[in-house]
Write an enzyme that holds these catalytic residues in place. Structure first.
Site, short mmCIF file in Angstrom:
data_model
loop_
_atom_site.label_atom_id
_atom_site.label_comp_id
_atom_site.label_asym_id
_atom_site.label_seq_id
_atom_site.Cartn_x
_atom_site.Cartn_y
_atom_site.Cartn_z
N GLU A 182 0.83 -1.21 0.00
CA GLU A 182 0.00 0.00 0.00
C GLU A 182 0.86 1.26 0.00
OE1 GLU A 182 0.42 -2.26 2.24
OE2 GLU A 182 0.31 -1.55 4.30
N CYS A 287 16.25 -6.76 1.84
CA CYS A 287 16.32 -7.94 2.70
C CYS A 287 17.70 -8.58 2.59
CB CYS A 287 15.25 -8.94 2.31
SG CYS A 287 15.55 -9.69 0.72
N GLU A 388 15.88 -6.59 13.00
CA GLU A 388 16.04 -6.00 11.67
C GLU A 388 15.73 -4.51 11.75
OE1 GLU A 388 13.03 -6.98 8.65
OE2 GLU A 388 14.64 -7.03 7.18
#
Ligand code: NAD
Length: 487
Positions: A182, A287, A388
């Site tokens: 989104e 990532c 992370e």
């Protein structure tokens, strides 16, 4: 922040038509460098998802019986169109995501390579045959598509990651409902327009915009056979469990905390360039980004100095302008989250060597800027050593040996990628044998498998069995049916 859906909100794409979402709410999409308002993402719900699934289900029988070579031809045309439009797609991608233009071009290229690979479907999809499994009896496997698949993707590669999945799903004869991020859904709308121009029939690819509500409707929909997901680990784990509970195939790729180990015999010039681009490329929002750099023994000092030098010379800026080495992070909210990690690192005793919190770009005072940030003495117990961050914040740590460095890697809950820098074949062999991580780099900072190899991690970075891309994609989107015959 959500607002009422205006008439200008981006449309869903259902059954070959651009369709206004039934949603009442929507989210703003802003250029992360300039804060310019680019569009609105409607927060579609179950009704929109159901319409898209119905369209996909209706399109399935004809598409499934379209010969594989004809399905491949649509993808060949799409590949040519993506190449033609690459410069415009890259500009749009930089505007909505913030990465530099060269990073956008690189992302689109990686996406095109998946379309290119899926063009090989007539061969990739072949089954196996063996005569005389018993006297006069033959056996064969045929691969058949399953029906409707859903693809749910993150914000950090909004062109490439959808292309890790849907071209293979449609090449194998399935139909698809895509739910893009989104936060930056605009450029993939252009890709869908190109798919239409390439001749993809109505209903074969459908797009529903939204967030959690749309995802819940996908996970519970009885006519969706499988789900391909990429996003943070927490969400990946949830998707894996929920989709499985509803009897679906799932591949759910999650977050990461990647280590880079530097041995004393490493070529330091090559290492510094590769490590800095791994840590700070795409403002750390990959990532595969390096997050903790472990200097082994005497490698530590020189590596630390070079890394700091290179990191402090990176120029922040708007990715459409030539002098930018690094763009902003995606949103104000994400900037605050990353800054929260920098505070946590200070509080937990890591030493801040380079602080990007005060970074500004004069021409764009509203941008979500964070400069390259480097901490020393990061340990696996610290928040910044284990979680992370997904921003331009690097930790450096020391280890006495390759063994000790690997034990740091093994303590992480994640297992996406890991890299070693060395000139020793013996050390490299030992490393790849014992790393225990799915994507392994030797003198490579960003371990990104190309389209014909599987992409995906291990441990908390991946939930499922079959990964994205490569032969795994064909396995995931088909069922092997065994036929045993006697005449
Ligand atoms: P995210 O998990 O917030 O969102 C991913 C998708 O899930 C989006 O489409 C979003 O709408 C949906 N979603 C988010 N929260 C949800 C919830 N609670 N319930 C249902 N749906 C939900 O991830 P992001 O911030 O867009 O992307 C960054 C993350 O993706 C990072 O963790 C990054 O490491 C990971 N990532 C992993 C890979 C990989 O190959 N393993 C590749 C790219 C990104």
């Amino acid at each position: 922040m959500s607002t009422t859906q205006p008439p200008t909100a981006i449309p869903n794409f259902i059954g070959g038509s651009w369709t206004r979402s039934q949603a009442s709410e929507c989210l703003e999409v802003r250029n992360p460098a300039t804060a310019e308002l680019l569009g609105y993402t409607p927060l579609s719900g179950a009704e929109d998802v159901d319409r898209a699934v119905r369209a996909a289900r209706e399109a399935f029988p004809d598409w499934r019986s379209t010969p594989a070579i004809e399905r491949a031809r649509v993808l060949f045309r799409l590949k040519a169109l993506l190449e033609r439009e690459k410069p415009e797609l890259a500009k749009s991608l930089t505007r909505e995501h913030g990465k530099t233009l060269s990073e956008s071009l690189g992302e689109i290229q990686r996406g095109i390579e998946n379309v290119e690979h899926a063009c090989g479907i007539p061969t990739l999809m072949m089954g196996d045959t063996l005569e005389d499994i018993a006297p006069g009896i033959d056996c064969e496997t045929i691969r058949q598509p399953l029906g409707v698949f859903a693809v749910i993707t993150p914000y950090n590669f909004p062109v490439m990651i959808p292309l890790w999945f849907w071209p293979y799903a449609v090449a194998t004869g399935n139909t698809v409902v895509l739910k893009p991020s989104e936060q930056d859904p605009l450029t993939h709308q252009l890709v869908v327009e190109l798919a239409v121009e390439a001749g993809l029939p109505p209903g074969v690819l459908n797009v529903v915009h939204g967030a959690r509500e749309a995802v819940s409707a996908i996970l519970e929909h009885p006519d969706i056979k499988g789900v391909s997901f990429v996003g943070s680990s927490e969400t990946a784990r949830f998707i894996y469990a929920k989709a499985a509970e509803h009897g679906k195939r799932v591949q759910a790729l999650g977050g990461a905390k990647n280590h880079i180990i530097v041995l004393p015999d490493a070529d330091l010039d090559l290492t510094t360039n590769a490590v800095v681009s791994s840590l700070f490329g795409s403002a750390g929002q990959r990532c595969l980004a390096g997050s903790v750099v472990v200097g082994v023994g005497e490698a530590y000092r020189p590596m630390r100095e070079r890394l700091l030098d290179a990191a402090s010379s990176l120029r922040l800026g708007y990715g459409l302008e030539e002098d930018a080495d690094m763009g902003p992070v995606i949103s104000r909210r994400h900037r605050e989250r990353v800054i929260g990690y920098i505070h946590a690192g200070e509080q937990e005793g890591a030493r801040l060597l380079l602080d990007g919190r005060g970074a500004r770009v004069e021409r764009y005072p509203e941008g979500n800027w964070i400069g390259p940030t480097v901490f020393e003495d990061v340990t696996p117990e610290m928040t910044i050593g284990k979680e992370e961050i997904f921003g331009p914040v690097a930790g450096i740590a020391r280890a006495s040996s390759l063994e000790a460095a690997l034990s740091l890697v093994h303590r992480s809950r994640y297992g996406n990628a890991v890299s070693l820098f060395t000139t020793s074949g013996k050390a490299a062999r030992e490393f790849r044998y014992r790393a225990g991580i799915s994507m392994i780099g030797i003198n490579i900072g960003v371990v990104a498998p190309m389209a014909f190899f599987p992409f995906g991690g291990s441990r908390g970075s991946f939930y499922g069995d079959l990964k994205a891309q490569g032969k795994d994609a064909i396995e995931f989107y088909t069922d092997k049916r065994v036929v045993i015959s006697r005449w």
